[in-house]
Design an enzyme around this catalytic site. Structure first.
Site, PDB file in Angstrom:
ATOM      1  N   GLY A 155       4.124  71.378 -93.193  1.00  0.00           N
ATOM      2  CA  GLY A 155       2.808  71.967 -93.455  1.00  0.00           C
ATOM      3  C   GLY A 155       2.420  71.846 -94.901  1.00  0.00           C
ATOM      4  O   GLY A 155       2.556  70.795 -95.520  1.00  0.00           O
ATOM      5  N   MET A 186       5.782  82.307 -87.717  1.00  0.00           N
ATOM      6  CA  MET A 186       7.137  82.877 -87.587  1.00  0.00           C
ATOM      7  C   MET A 186       7.108  84.167 -86.775  1.00  0.00           C
ATOM      8  O   MET A 186       7.797  85.135 -87.105  1.00  0.00           O
ATOM      9  CB  MET A 186       7.739  83.151 -88.987  1.00  0.00           C
ATOM     10  CG  MET A 186       7.897  81.894 -89.808  1.00  0.00           C
ATOM     11  SD  MET A 186       8.556  82.198 -91.459  1.00  0.00           S
ATOM     12  CE  MET A 186       7.078  82.601 -92.355  1.00  0.00           C
ATOM     13  N   ASP A 193      13.242  69.577 -94.570  1.00  0.00           N
ATOM     14  CA  ASP A 193      13.400  70.832 -93.834  1.00  0.00           C
ATOM     15  C   ASP A 193      13.478  70.537 -92.350  1.00  0.00           C
ATOM     16  O   ASP A 193      13.276  69.416 -91.922  1.00  0.00           O
ATOM     17  CB  ASP A 193      12.163  71.714 -94.057  1.00  0.00           C
ATOM     18  CG  ASP A 193      12.294  72.543 -95.318  1.00  0.00           C
ATOM     19  OD1 ASP A 193      13.419  72.741 -95.772  1.00  0.00           O
ATOM     20  OD2 ASP A 193      11.247  72.972 -95.828  1.00  0.00           O
ATOM     21  N   LYS A 203      20.563  72.165 -93.180  1.00  0.00           N
ATOM     22  CA  LYS A 203      21.984  72.130 -92.806  1.00  0.00           C
ATOM     23  C   LYS A 203      22.902  72.595 -93.934  1.00  0.00           C
ATOM     24  O   LYS A 203      24.111  72.475 -93.851  1.00  0.00           O
ATOM     25  CB  LYS A 203      22.377  70.704 -92.402  1.00  0.00           C
ATOM     26  CG  LYS A 203      21.671  70.227 -91.156  1.00  0.00           C
ATOM     27  CD  LYS A 203      22.595  69.437 -90.237  1.00  0.00           C
ATOM     28  CE  LYS A 203      21.926  69.049 -88.942  1.00  0.00           C
ATOM     29  NZ  LYS A 203      21.372  67.689 -88.993  1.00  0.00           N
ATOM     30  N   THR A 245      -1.691  72.481 -93.195  1.00  0.00           N
ATOM     31  CA  THR A 245      -0.832  73.575 -92.727  1.00  0.00           C
ATOM     32  C   THR A 245      -0.878  73.724 -91.212  1.00  0.00           C
ATOM     33  O   THR A 245      -1.932  73.570 -90.588  1.00  0.00           O
ATOM     34  CB  THR A 245      -1.203  74.900 -93.411  1.00  0.00           C
ATOM     35  OG1 THR A 245      -0.336  75.919 -92.890  1.00  0.00           O
ATOM     36  CG2 THR A 245      -2.644  75.325 -93.150  1.00  0.00           C
TER      37      THR A 245
HETATM   38  N1  SAH Z   1       4.592  75.723 -94.726  1.00  0.00           N
HETATM   39  C1  SAH Z   1       4.448  75.683 -93.276  1.00  0.00           C
HETATM   40  C2  SAH Z   1       4.840  76.984 -92.621  1.00  0.00           C
HETATM   41  C3  SAH Z   1       6.284  77.369 -92.830  1.00  0.00           C
HETATM   42  S1  SAH Z   1       6.719  78.836 -91.998  1.00  0.00           S
HETATM   43  C4  SAH Z   1       3.019  75.285 -92.930  1.00  0.00           C
HETATM   44  O1  SAH Z   1       2.138  75.305 -93.796  1.00  0.00           O
HETATM   45  O2  SAH Z   1       2.790  74.899 -91.774  1.00  0.00           O
HETATM   46  C5  SAH Z   1       7.329  78.206 -90.482  1.00  0.00           C
HETATM   47  C6  SAH Z   1       6.381  78.551 -89.355  1.00  0.00           C
HETATM   48  O3  SAH Z   1       5.307  77.649 -89.340  1.00  0.00           O
HETATM   49  C7  SAH Z   1       6.967  78.411 -87.982  1.00  0.00           C
HETATM   50  O4  SAH Z   1       7.722  79.553 -87.618  1.00  0.00           O
HETATM   51  C8  SAH Z   1       5.718  78.321 -87.137  1.00  0.00           C
HETATM   52  O5  SAH Z   1       5.098  79.575 -87.003  1.00  0.00           O
HETATM   53  C9  SAH Z   1       4.842  77.483 -88.019  1.00  0.00           C
HETATM   54  N2  SAH Z   1       4.908  76.052 -87.683  1.00  0.00           N
HETATM   55  C10 SAH Z   1       5.302  75.052 -88.476  1.00  0.00           C
HETATM   56  N3  SAH Z   1       5.145  73.856 -87.867  1.00  0.00           N
HETATM   57  C11 SAH Z   1       4.621  74.117 -86.665  1.00  0.00           C
HETATM   58  C12 SAH Z   1       4.204  73.318 -85.565  1.00  0.00           C
HETATM   59  N4  SAH Z   1       4.301  71.988 -85.595  1.00  0.00           N
HETATM   60  N5  SAH Z   1       3.686  73.937 -84.483  1.00  0.00           N
HETATM   61  C13 SAH Z   1       3.570  75.263 -84.435  1.00  0.00           C
HETATM   62  N6  SAH Z   1       3.941  76.068 -85.440  1.00  0.00           N
HETATM   63  C14 SAH Z   1       4.452  75.503 -86.545  1.00  0.00           C
END
Ligand code: SAH
Length: 399
Positions: free
Chosen positions: A247, A330, A193, A215, A276
């Protein structure tokens, strides 16, 4: 001292006596229990962890000092009290009974030595370094890390085709789990991703096919259907596919849709949880998502649709009434609408807010604001996705 003879002891169901109840005993006991040994700890006092293992019935703890005869029926003994005289007495009884015995205080005085051990996918590595434990530990760690990273060709058992849904953590390549990294090293195909530990892809062998799911040239919905298809197709062609997600796979990651698609096609799936960003990004910006006396609840909310959108499943009014921590993912683009919805629900405009962009990455940035000011601060400071928004008193705790 002559070189030791390296052997693997099969201790399942066999009596092992550990004399001493401190941290050395605690460390040895875990390995002995993993080998299925019937462990008795003899010590007047022991660490809370050993005591808990006794309470759980994993071992027996005789809460008294060592007495001659304690090694009766033992196959192996560990003398690890802080009294050299007691250790020596245990060593003597062991010698007399022909029981191999490790002397924690004086390795050469015992009849066995403990190697530095590590594990990788059913493989055990044991290293002895002639009495230099730092060296043996360093070599062990390097070997196990190389195995986890796939740098050592460990082709003993071929991987079975299928899909591993791996949570890659928030982005820093060191924040993937050990299992995640190990499976990644064995992948034939990696479907990635936009978010997640992109740096790890550099370490993959040249034969590994990397597919960038961000992509795929369709709309959002088609995109997911195509990803599901790709996972199934590659697995059915006999490949081991790692679906590497940012995450944790199930925290707004659509991971379960992929699991369902595989299940429907009869493709075996393994799920590896991940760290996460909802918790990791705040943590690295000095925001604890909970804190004693401050926040007793943490709610993680997706901001992918606006409040009031017919597709929204979020009760913003209820969230506005909370006293604890609200973590928004998000949510940067619509932060004004979310802040307003929380205030409408009753959350005070002065409530502290922290916004962490690219958490755990080299380019990490964070800003602090309040519910009333966050939209303006995000705009002025040009905060952009991916970012985590933390609302609550925890965002106002200065380190
Ligand atoms: N499964 C992922 C979340 C996916 S939704 C998890 O558990 O982290 C995608 C959102 O995750 C992004 O819009 C942002 O809000 C957050 N996000 C993911 N990686 C991030 C990072 N390194 N720093 C800040 N926010 C992050």
């Amino acid at each position: 001292m002559a070189d030791p003879y390296l052997a693997g002891l099969l201790l399942a169901g066999r009596r092992v006596v550990v004399v001493g109840g401190g941290t050395v005993a605690q460390r040895r006991v875990t390995g002995l229990l993993a080998a299925g040994a019937d462990v008795e700890v003899v010590a007047p006092g022991c660490t809370p962890a050993v005591e808990a293992m006794a309470a759980a019935g994993e071992l027996r703890w005789s809460a008294r000092g060592y007495a001659d005869g304690d090694l009766d029926g033992a196959w192996y003994a560990v003398a690890c009290t802080d009294d050299p005289a007691v250790n020596a007495a245990v060593g003597e009884e062991a010698e007399h009974r022909h029981v191999f015995c490790v002397r924690a205080d004086d390795a050469a005085a015992g009849s066995a030595v403990t190697p530095a051990v590590g594990q990788h996918d059913g493989l055990m590595v044991g290293v002895l370094a002639g009495g230099n434990p730092r060296r043996s530990a360093a070599v062990r760690t390097a070997l196990v890390e190389a195995l986890h990273a796939g740098l050592v060709d460990d082709t003993a058992d071929p991987v079975t085709p299928g899909v591993a849904l791996v949570g890659g953590g928030p982005g820093d390549p060191e924040l993937i789990t050990v299992r995640g990294r190990r499976l990644l090293a064995r992948a034939d195909v990696v479907v990635t991703d936009r978010l997640g530990p992109r740096d790890l892809l550099d370490q993959l062998g040249p034969h590994v096919e990397v597919i960038d799911a961000s992509k795929i040239p369709y709309g959002r919905a088609m995109n997911q259907a195509r990803i599901n298809e790709l996972l199934v197709e590659h697995a059915q062609a006999g490949r081991f596919v790692v679906r590497l997600k940012g995450g944790d796979p199930y925290v707004f990651g659509r991971g379960f849709e992929e699991v369902l698609a595989c299940a429907e096609a009869g493709v075996p799936v393994t799920v590896v949880p991940g760290v996460t960003s909802a918790f990791a990004a705040p943590a690295v910006a000095d925001v604890p998502v909970s804190h004693r006396g401050v926040a007793h609840e943490i709610v993680v909310v997706s901001g992918h649709v606006a409040p009031g959108d017919p597709r929204s499943l979020v009760d913003w009014a209820a969230l506005g009434r909370l006293r604890g921590t609200v973590v928004l993912l998000m949510a940067v683009e619509r932060i004004g609408a979310f802040a307003a919805a929380l205030m409408d629900g009753g959350r005070a405009p002065g409530t502290p807010v922290a916004v962490v962009q690219d958490g755990t990455m080299r380019i990490q940035r964070s800003v602090r604001a309040t519910l009333a000011t966050v939209a303006q601060v995000v705009r002025e400071r040009e905060i952009h996705p991916p970012a985590v928004v933390v609302v609550g008193e925890v965002a106002g705790l200065a380190p």
